[in-house]
Write a protein that holds these residues in place. Structure first.
Motif: not given
Length: 261
Positions: A63-77, A236-243
């Motif tokens: 369930e990957p998180g999303v960066d709310p500032a960019t709407g991009r899935p957060r990667d490990f970096l 742009t993605y809203r949340d993990a469910a959207d991803v």
């Protein structure tokens, strides 16, 4: 989660989501037949560390998180320390179930990452970072003593030493970097990766998926390696469910590594 820029075969721009455990499996595949590891005092312990060093990320990758500032899935970096510390700790706990050397190596790996990360420079992270580093230093001390105490002392096999354990840590760091270099994006540029000791491995892409490697220190004449991921469109993605709902079928990357011709 590794979020790799990847154009779809039909031309659409997007990202390939590669799980941390898939990256760790590639690191494990890379270490197979590597001559220095074959000569190591405890190959199973080191291989367990390499294969399982990111097992604690399984929940996040699901369930990957999303960066709310960019709407991009957060990667490990691009993770907050409060999010990564539990996953690092879970990874070390898991490694400890395989062997004391694996615990020592994986603990040292994440401790070094934290010590060289900008996260440790943030005042809000100071207390948690110091506690993690202190706890893991104690864990490594215990794991090292256990590993040394359990030395089977077999004829013809080198004795276990603290220096050997530190060399094993350098091996995990080496194969981790090599796997990430392959996973994180295509490259047409040559690169070097430090090897355990004072050497370096030179990588020269003939194509992004055919890489000349020098020196060649594997028992096989070449390696064919792959990882699997799930492709999503760049939007742009809203949340993990959207991803998760946007993921398309499995996409596999395949590389050939070989010595220069």
């Amino acid at each position: 989660m590794i979020v790799r820029p990847q154009r779809h075969a039909d031309g659409r721009e997007g990202w390939l989501l590669i799980a941390q455990q898939e990256h760790a499996r590639l690191a494990f595949d890379l270490c197979q037949g590597w001559r220095p590891l074959l000569e190591f005092v405890d190959p199973p312990g080191l291989e367990a560390a390499i294969l399982h060093h990111d097992d604690g990320w399984q929940g996040w990758d699901a369930e990957p998180g999303v960066d709310p500032a960019t709407g991009r899935p957060r990667d490990f970096l691009n993770m907050e320390l409060s999010a990564v510390l539990p996953m690092w700790t879970a990874s070390i706990d898991g490694a400890a179930r395989h062997s004391p050397l694996a615990a020592y190596v994986v603990s040292g790996h994440f401790s070094a990452l934290l010590e060289h990360s900008k996260l440790i420079e943030q005042p809000a992270n100071e207390e948690a970072a110091r506690a993690f580093l202190a706890d893991e230093a104690k864990r490594r001390s215990y794991a090292l003593q256990q590993w040394l105490r359990d030395d089977p002392v077999e004829p013809g096999v080198p004795a276990r030493t603290p220096e050997a354990a530190d060399w094993a840590l350098a091996c995990l760091q080496f194969f981790d970097r090599l796997s990430l270099w392959l996973c994180c994006g295509e490259s047409a540029n040559a690169a070097t990766i430090p090897t355990p000791g004072d050497g370096e491995l030179r990588l020269n892409p003939v194509t992004p998926y055919e890489i000349e490697v020098e020196p060649w220190t594997w028992e096989v004449p070449q390696m064919r390696l792959s990882v699997a991921g799930r492709w999503i469109a760049a939007r742009t993605y809203r949340d993990a469910a959207d991803v998760l709902s946007a993921r398309e079928g499995e996409h596999r990357l395949t590389w050939t590594l070989r010595p220069p011709r």
